[in-house]
Design a protein around this motif. Structure first.
Motif, PDB file in Angstrom:
ATOM      1  N   UNK A  92      31.795 -13.145  14.258  1.00 30.69           N
ATOM      2  CA  UNK A  92      31.167 -11.845  14.097  1.00 30.69           C
ATOM      3  C   UNK A  92      29.694 -11.912  13.741  1.00 30.69           C
ATOM      4  N   UNK A  93      29.160 -10.754  13.396  1.00 28.15           N
ATOM      5  CA  UNK A  93      27.747 -10.610  13.071  1.00 28.15           C
ATOM      6  C   UNK A  93      27.457 -11.118  11.667  1.00 28.15           C
ATOM      7  N   UNK A  94      26.191 -11.509  11.432  1.00 31.11           N
ATOM      8  CA  UNK A  94      25.758 -11.985  10.123  1.00 31.11           C
ATOM      9  C   UNK A  94      24.512 -11.202   9.717  1.00 31.11           C
ATOM     10  N   UNK A  95      24.451 -10.774   8.482  1.00 39.03           N
ATOM     11  CA  UNK A  95      23.292 -10.051   7.973  1.00 39.03           C
ATOM     12  C   UNK A  95      22.034 -10.911   8.066  1.00 39.03           C
ATOM     13  N   UNK A  96      20.938 -10.278   8.439  1.00 40.63           N
ATOM     14  CA  UNK A  96      19.682 -11.025   8.561  1.00 40.63           C
ATOM     15  C   UNK A  96      19.145 -11.459   7.199  1.00 40.63           C
ATOM     16  N   UNK A  97      19.679 -10.913   6.115  1.00 39.23           N
ATOM     17  CA  UNK A  97      19.198 -11.302   4.794  1.00 39.23           C
ATOM     18  C   UNK A  97      19.564 -12.749   4.457  1.00 39.23           C
ATOM     19  N   UNK A  98      20.622 -13.283   5.080  1.00 44.05           N
ATOM     20  CA  UNK A  98      20.985 -14.674   4.805  1.00 44.05           C
ATOM     21  C   UNK A  98      21.753 -15.245   6.001  1.00 44.05           C
ATOM     22  N   UNK A  99      21.019 -15.504   7.045  1.00 41.05           N
ATOM     23  CA  UNK A  99      21.570 -16.090   8.265  1.00 41.05           C
ATOM     24  C   UNK A  99      20.761 -17.357   8.551  1.00 41.05           C
TER      25      UNK A  99
ATOM     26  N   UNK B 265       0.858  -1.171   0.000  1.00 43.38           N
ATOM     27  CA  UNK B 265       0.000   0.000   0.000  1.00 43.38           C
ATOM     28  C   UNK B 265       0.903   1.232   0.000  1.00 43.38           C
ATOM     29  N   UNK B 266       0.316   2.404  -0.152  1.00 40.74           N
ATOM     30  CA  UNK B 266       1.127   3.614  -0.254  1.00 40.74           C
ATOM     31  C   UNK B 266       2.024   3.796   0.970  1.00 40.74           C
ATOM     32  N   UNK B 267       1.528   3.411   2.143  1.00 38.24           N
ATOM     33  CA  UNK B 267       2.315   3.565   3.363  1.00 38.24           C
ATOM     34  C   UNK B 267       3.555   2.680   3.362  1.00 38.24           C
ATOM     35  N   UNK B 268       3.567   1.652   2.500  1.00 36.84           N
ATOM     36  CA  UNK B 268       4.738   0.774   2.416  1.00 36.84           C
ATOM     37  C   UNK B 268       5.978   1.556   1.990  1.00 36.84           C
ATOM     38  N   UNK B 269       5.793   2.559   1.136  1.00 37.29           N
ATOM     39  CA  UNK B 269       6.922   3.374   0.702  1.00 37.29           C
ATOM     40  C   UNK B 269       7.521   4.140   1.872  1.00 37.29           C
ATOM     41  N   UNK B 270       6.681   4.642   2.749  1.00 33.35           N
ATOM     42  CA  UNK B 270       7.170   5.369   3.926  1.00 33.35           C
ATOM     43  C   UNK B 270       7.917   4.431   4.872  1.00 33.35           C
ATOM     44  N   UNK B 271       7.364   3.244   5.075  1.00 37.45           N
ATOM     45  CA  UNK B 271       8.033   2.266   5.927  1.00 37.45           C
ATOM     46  C   UNK B 271       9.379   1.862   5.349  1.00 37.45           C
ATOM     47  N   UNK B 272       9.418   1.651   4.039  1.00 41.60           N
ATOM     48  CA  UNK B 272      10.672   1.300   3.393  1.00 41.60           C
ATOM     49  C   UNK B 272      11.705   2.399   3.511  1.00 41.60           C
ATOM     50  N   UNK B 273      11.269   3.655   3.390  1.00 45.72           N
ATOM     51  CA  UNK B 273      12.188   4.778   3.555  1.00 45.72           C
ATOM     52  C   UNK B 273      12.742   4.808   4.971  1.00 45.72           C
ATOM     53  N   UNK B 274      11.870   4.542   5.949  1.00 48.24           N
ATOM     54  CA  UNK B 274      12.339   4.495   7.330  1.00 48.24           C
ATOM     55  C   UNK B 274      13.372   3.408   7.545  1.00 48.24           C
ATOM     56  N   UNK B 275      13.156   2.258   6.911  1.00 46.15           N
ATOM     57  CA  UNK B 275      14.138   1.167   7.017  1.00 46.15           C
ATOM     58  C   UNK B 275      15.470   1.547   6.374  1.00 46.15           C
ATOM     59  N   UNK B 276      15.405   2.219   5.233  1.00 42.92           N
ATOM     60  CA  UNK B 276      16.639   2.606   4.546  1.00 42.92           C
ATOM     61  C   UNK B 276      17.434   3.635   5.330  1.00 42.92           C
ATOM     62  N   UNK B 277      16.745   4.477   6.090  1.00 46.86           N
ATOM     63  CA  UNK B 277      17.409   5.536   6.842  1.00 46.86           C
ATOM     64  C   UNK B 277      17.615   5.186   8.309  1.00 46.86           C
ATOM     65  N   UNK B 278      17.204   3.988   8.697  1.00 49.90           N
ATOM     66  CA  UNK B 278      17.272   3.611  10.109  1.00 49.90           C
ATOM     67  C   UNK B 278      18.719   3.488  10.576  1.00 49.90           C
ATOM     68  N   UNK B 279      18.938   3.831  11.837  1.00 49.44           N
ATOM     69  CA  UNK B 279      20.267   3.709  12.424  1.00 49.44           C
ATOM     70  C   UNK B 279      20.417   2.311  13.020  1.00 49.44           C
ATOM     71  N   UNK B 280      20.472   1.320  12.147  1.00 48.11           N
ATOM     72  CA  UNK B 280      20.719  -0.047  12.563  1.00 48.11           C
ATOM     73  C   UNK B 280      21.629  -0.704  11.533  1.00 48.11           C
ATOM     74  N   UNK B 281      22.157  -1.837  11.893  1.00 42.95           N
ATOM     75  CA  UNK B 281      22.930  -2.616  10.938  1.00 42.95           C
ATOM     76  C   UNK B 281      22.064  -3.742  10.407  1.00 42.95           C
ATOM     77  N   UNK B 282      22.476  -4.343   9.284  1.00 39.87           N
ATOM     78  CA  UNK B 282      21.688  -5.423   8.702  1.00 39.87           C
ATOM     79  C   UNK B 282      21.689  -6.663   9.588  1.00 39.87           C
ATOM     80  N   UNK B 283      22.576  -6.716  10.574  1.00 40.14           N
ATOM     81  CA  UNK B 283      22.576  -7.831  11.518  1.00 40.14           C
ATOM     82  C   UNK B 283      21.599  -7.609  12.659  1.00 40.14           C
ATOM     83  N   UNK B 284      21.059  -6.400  12.776  1.00 42.29           N
ATOM     84  CA  UNK B 284      20.170  -6.083  13.886  1.00 42.29           C
ATOM     85  C   UNK B 284      18.985  -5.269  13.385  1.00 42.29           C
ATOM     86  N   UNK B 285      18.129  -5.875  12.564  1.00 43.94           N
ATOM     87  CA  UNK B 285      17.027  -5.119  11.952  1.00 43.94           C
ATOM     88  C   UNK B 285      15.906  -4.763  12.912  1.00 43.94           C
ATOM     89  N   UNK B 286      15.928  -5.291  14.125  1.00 44.89           N
ATOM     90  CA  UNK B 286      14.873  -5.009  15.092  1.00 44.89           C
ATOM     91  C   UNK B 286      15.206  -3.845  16.000  1.00 44.89           C
TER      92      UNK B 286
END
Length: 564
Positions: free
Chosen positions: A543-550, A242-263
C-alpha cells in the motif's frame, strides 16, 4: 435554548448520520492500515513509557504537548491495553469516535438538529483523518475543544453549579492537552463573558473568569518546561517564514490530497472554508440587529435572543481565537504542518454549525442547502480521504526487518536523520551496529539539546565517517537509510561542519535542518570518494506510505583509495 425545542429527528439528521457513518468507516480503516508508528508517534510512546514519572517530567521539554496525553498512554499501557502498535491504533480509533460524538453533543447543547456542517467540513478531511487517530495529543485536544465550547454555552444558557463544575473540569483537561489550548480557551471564555455582560448576568461572567483562572493556574506548572523548551525554538523555526507561510500552510491542511500524495492539486477546499466563514460572520452580525417589530409572543422573542446570543458567542470565539493563534504562529514561526491547524479548523467548524445550523433548525430552505453541502463535501473528499485511510504512517518497520535479515553483524547502518532513528530503534532487531546523522546517544525522544551540541562541533561527523571507513576497508557493507541522495553539492561542500554564528551576527534564525543536510553531504562526499558501488534495495511495501517518513535503503560495497 431549552432542550424541548430541539427539532425532532428528520431527513437532515439522517443525512448527518450517513456522513458520520462515512467518517467512522474512514477511522476504522485508518486504524487497520496505519501500521507502524512514525517518528513523532514513536517519540511520544517512548516518553509515556519511561521508567518513572520523574523521567517523563524531565524529558517533557522535548515533547510538544503537556502531560495529559502521555499519562493517558502510560495508563493504558499499565492496564495492558496498548502493548503493541495495534493497541495504539485502537486507542486512536477511540479518540476519533469520541471526536464525532463530541460534535453531536455540542450541537444538541446548541439546540440544533445535527452537526451537519461540522461533519461536512471535518468528517472526510484527509488532514484530520491523519491527525485525529495518531499517537499525538492533537486528536484528544480537538475533542476537548468541542466539549469546552459546548459546556461553556450550557453555562451561559442555564447556569448551575453542576454545569459550571463540568465546564471547568473539561476546560482544565483541555489546557493540559496542548500548550496553545490556552489561546482558544481564552477566546471562548471571553466570548462567554461578553454574552453574560450583555445579559447583565454578572455571576455568570465571574464564573467565566473563575474557569479561566483555574485552568490558567494549572498551566503555570509548565512554565519551567516552556522556558527550557524556548531554548530550542530557533532549531524548529523556519528561516524562510513569512506571513504568507500561514496561508500556504492552511491550504496544505485543507488540501484534497492524502499524505502519500502531497504533490496533488490543492482543490477548492480553502475557498469553501473562507466563503462559508464569511457567510457565517455576516449572518452573525445581521442577527445582532434588533427586530423592526417587537413580537408579542414572549417565547418567540426569547428564542430569537438565544439565537442572537449563540451567534455572537460563536463569531466572537472564532475571531478572538483566530487572532490569538495567528499571533502565536507569527511568534514561533514553525514549518507549518497540517496538525498545526487542526484545533483552529475545529473551532471554525463548530462555530459555523452554531450560527448556520442551530440558529436555523427548520428544514426549508436552509436545511436542504446544508444537506446538499454535506453530500457535496463527501463526494469532494471521498477519493483523498479513502487514500489517506489506507496510508501507512512509515515504512521504517519494513526497512528495519529487511536490515535485520540482510545486514551482517560487522556491517554498518547509517540513518540519515536522527529523528528517523527514533522510529528505526523501535523496530530494528538485527546485530549490525547503526548510527544516526548526527551520532547521538539518545534514541528515545527528540534530544534537541544533544543535536544542538553537535552543531557546535566542527568534527561532529568524525565518528560516522571513521565507522564507514573501518567497515568498508574490512570488506563489509554500509547500509544507508534515508531519503537524501548520494551526490556532491556545491552549496554544501564536504569538510568541517560550519559553526552557527554568534547571536549578534545572526541576521535571521539559523535552521537545524541545514546542519543535517551539511552532515549528510559529508557522508555523501566520503562515499563518493571511497566506495566502489552503491545499489538501492527494493523493499516491498503493502500500500501507500506517508511522505513524512518514506525512506529508501542503499547498500554500499567495496573500498577504494580516496582522491584527496
Amino acid at each position: 435554548m431549552s432542550s424541548k425545542r430541539i427539532p425532532k429527528p428528520g431527513i437532515e439528521t439522517v443525512a448527518a448520520l450517513i456522513g458520520t457513518a462515512f467518517s467512522v468507516m474512514l477511522l476504522v480503516l485508518t486504524a487497520m492500515y496505519a501500521g507502524p508508528f512514525w517518528r513523532d508517534e514513536a517519540a511520544t510512546f517512548n516518553l509515556a513509557h519511561m521508567p518513572s514519572l520523574r523521567d517523563i517530567w524531565h524529558n517533557l521539554r522535548f515533547e510538544s504537548c503537556p502531560l495529559l496525553w502521555p499519562l493517558l498512554v502510560r495508563g493504558c499501557g499499565v492496564l495492558g491495553l496498548i502493548d503493541s502498535d495495534m493497541g495504539i491504533r485502537i486507542l486512536g480509533l477511540g479518540v476519533g469516535l469520541f471526536f464525532l460524538t463530541s460534535l453531536w453533543l455540542c450541537q444538541r447543547w446548541f439546540g440544533g438538529r445535527a452537526p451537519t456542517l461540522s461533519i461536512a467540513l471535518l468528517g472526510g478531511l484527509p488532514a484530520l483523518i491523519f491527525v485525529v487517530g495518531a499517537n499525538r495529543a492533537y486528536g484528544l485536544a480537538g475533542c476537548l475543544l468541542v466539549l469546552s465550547f459546548g459546556t461553556i454555552w450550557r453555562v451561559l444558557e442555564s447556569p448551575s453549579q453542576s454545569r459550571i463544575l463540568s465546564a471547568g473540569f473539561i476546560c482544565l483537561l483541555f489546557v493540559q492537552c496542548i500548550y496553545y489550548g490556552v489561546i482558544f480557551l481564552g477566546a471562548m471564555l471571553a466570548a462567554g463573558a461578553l454574552i453574560a455582560i450583555r445579559r447583565k448576568r454578572w455571576k455568570v461572567a465571574w464564573a467565566m473568569a473563575g474557569i479561566g483562572l483555574v485552568a490558567g493556574a494549572s498551566f503555570f506548572i509548565y512554565l519551567p518546561v516552556m522556558h527550557q523548551g524556548s531554548e530550542f525554538l530557533s532549531f524548529w523555526s523556519s528561516p524562510f517564514f513569512e506571513a504568507a507561510t500561514l496561508w500556504t500552510g492552511l491550504g496544505n491542511a485543507l488540501a484534497t490530497w492524502s499524505s502519500a500524495n502531497p504533490d496533488a492539486p490543492y482543490g477548492s477546499q480553502i475557498w469553501i472554508w473562507i466563503g462559508l466563514s464569511l457567510a457565517g460572520a455576516i449572518v452573525a452580525v445581521i442577527m445582532q440587529r434588533p427586530p423592526v417589530r417587537q413580537t408579542p409572543n414572549a417565547e418567540v422573542a426569547s428564542t430569537d435572543r438565544q439565537r442572537s446570543d449563540l451567534a455572537l458567542f460563536c463569531v466572537t470565539s472564532v475571531v478572538l481565537g483566530t487572532i490569538g493563534y495567528t499571533g502565536f504562529l507569527l511568534k514561533v514561526q514553525y514549518f507549518m504542518q497540517p496538525w498545526h491547524y487542526v484545533e483552529i479548523l475545529v473551532l471554525w467548524a463548530v462555530s459555523l454549525d452554531g450560527i448556520l445550523t442551530a440558529s436555523w433548525p427548520a428544514l426549508r430552505p436552509w436545511g436542504l442547502v446544508r444537506i446538499g453541502f454535506l453530500l457535496g463535501m463527501m463526494i469532494l473528499n471521498a477519493g483523498p480521504a479513502w487514500a489517506e485511510a489506507h496510508t501507512r504512517r512509515s515504512n521504517l518497520d519494513l526497512v528495519a526487518a529487511f536490515l535485520s535479515q540482510n545486514a551482517s553483524a560487522r556491517d554498518l547502518i547509517v540513518v540519515q536523520d536522527v529523528w528517523e532513528g527514533v522510529t528505526f530503534n523501535r523496530y530494528y532487531r538485527g546485530q549490525a551496529q547503526w548510527l544516526s546523522v548526527p551520532p547521538i546517544d539518545s534514541r528515545d525522544v527528540y534530544r534537541i539539546d544533544l543535536v544542538m551540541a553537535e552543531m557546535n562541533q566542527p568534527d561532529a561527523m568524525s565518528p560516522v565517517l571513521n565507522a564507514i571507513n573501518n567497515t568498508l576497508t574490512t570488506g563489509h557493507d554500509v547500509w544507508l537509510v534515508g531519503s537524501i541522495p548520494i551526490e556532491r553539492s556545491k552549496d554544501a561542500p564536504p569538510g568541517p561542519t560550519p559553526l552557527p554564528p554568534p547571536p549578534s551576527e545572526m541576521p535571521t534564525r539559523w535552521w537545524g535542518g541545514a546542519y543535517t543536510y551539511w552532515w549528510n553531504q559529508q557522508v555523501a562526499a566520503f562515499l563518493l570518494d571511497h566506495a566502489e558501488q552503491g545499489k538501492t534495495e527494493t523493499i516491498a511495501t503493502p500500500g501507500l506510505v506517508s511522505h513524512f517518513e518514506d525512506v529508501s535503503v542503499v547498500r554500499i560495497t567495496g573500498y577504494k583509495p580516496g582522491t584527496e
